[in-house]
Motif scaffolding. Structure first.
Motif, PDB file in Angstrom:
ATOM      1  N   ARG A 114       2.684  65.179  23.341  1.00 41.60           N
ATOM      2  CA  ARG A 114       2.184  66.263  24.194  1.00 41.60           C
ATOM      3  C   ARG A 114       3.304  66.833  25.045  1.00 41.60           C
ATOM      4  N   PRO A 134      -3.106  61.036  16.265  1.00 38.54           N
ATOM      5  CA  PRO A 134      -3.639  61.355  17.595  1.00 38.54           C
ATOM      6  C   PRO A 134      -4.568  60.260  18.097  1.00 38.54           C
ATOM      7  N   CYS A 183      -1.810  64.243  21.036  1.00 37.25           N
ATOM      8  CA  CYS A 183      -1.130  64.696  19.824  1.00 37.25           C
ATOM      9  C   CYS A 183      -0.453  63.554  19.075  1.00 37.25           C
TER      10      CYS A 183
END
Length: 192
Positions: A114, A134, A183
Motif C-alpha cells: 500500500r 492481499p 494490497c
C-alpha cells in the motif's frame, strides 16, 4: 503527510548517517518512537537499534524471530525514521551493525504494497522473494485492527456476542466490525 512528502522527496531535515551514532535501545524508547513515527506503531521486537543525531533518536530498526516463515532466523519488524526526516545511509549503517553483532544466517522482511515497493530493501542488499496475496484488517468506526487479534479461536473471549457455528467473519459482523483489504506485501530476504 510525512509519507506523502517523502514520496515527493520533500523533507524538513536531511541528515547523514556518518554524523550519527548507533545505540541499542530498549522497548520503551523504541515503541514510543514507533508510535510517534510509524504507520503501524509499536511492535514486539526482541532486538532494537537506534541511530542518534546530537543525542536525538532519528532512525530505528527492530528485529525479532521470523513470524511467518520459520525458514529464516531473523525478521525485520520495523524500519522507521523521524517524521519529515531523511537519514542518508541510516538503514544501511544500522543493518551492517546488526550483521556484525549477531552474525545472522538469514533475515526476512516485508514491504507493505500500500505504501512501498521495497526500494530501501533492494538498496541495502535484500533480494526479492515474492509478492504475497492481499490480506485484511478489521475496522469498527475509525479504528483499525489486525486480523491476528481476531482469530476464531480467540473470539469467544473477546466478543460480546459469539456463535461457534458462525465463521470468524460472521461473528465479527455480528459485533459491528467490517473488513478492509490491503494490497499484500513484497517479501525480501538476505541469506549469508
Amino acid at each position: 503527510q510525512s509519507v506523502l512528502k517523502s514520496k515527493l522527496n520533500i523533507y524538513d531535515n536531511i541528515l547523514y548517517a556518518r554524523n550519527c551514532i548507533i545505540k541499542e535501545i530498549n522497548s520503551q524508547i523504541s515503541n514510543n518512537f514507533l508510535d510517534a513515527n510509524h504507520l503501524q506503531g509499536a511492535d514486539k521486537s526482541k532486538y532494537r537499534l537506534g541511530l542518534f543525531y546530537k543525542n536525538e533518536l532519528v532512525t530505528t530498526i527492530t528485529f525479532g524471530k521470523s513470524r511467518f516463515d520459520k525458514n529464516y532466523e531473523w525478521e525485520i519488524y520495523r524500519i522507521c525514521s523521524k517524521l519529515n526526516t531523511k537519514v542518508i545511509g541510516g538503514i544501511s549503517k544500522l543493518l551492517k551493525y546488526f550483521i556484525q553483532l549477531k552474525n545472522p544466517k538469514s533475515v526476512v522482511t516485508y514491504a507493505d504494497r500500500r505504501f512501498s515497493i521495497g526500494h530501501v530493501y533492494q538498496t541495502i542488499g535484500f533480494n526479492f522473494v515474492k509478492n504475497t496475496s492481499p490480506n485484511y484488517f478489521y475496522t469498527k468506526g475509525y479504528d483499525l485492527y489486525s486480523r491476528h487479534q481476531f482469530q476464531k479461536h480467540k473470539l469467544k473471549k473477546i466478543l460480546k456476542e459469539y456463535d461457534e457455528n458462525l465463521t470468524e467473519w460472521q461473528n465479527m459482523q455480528l459485533n459491528g466490525y467490517d473488513r478492509v483489504w490491503d494490497c499484500g506485501h513484497i517479501k525480501y530476504q538476505l541469506i549469508f
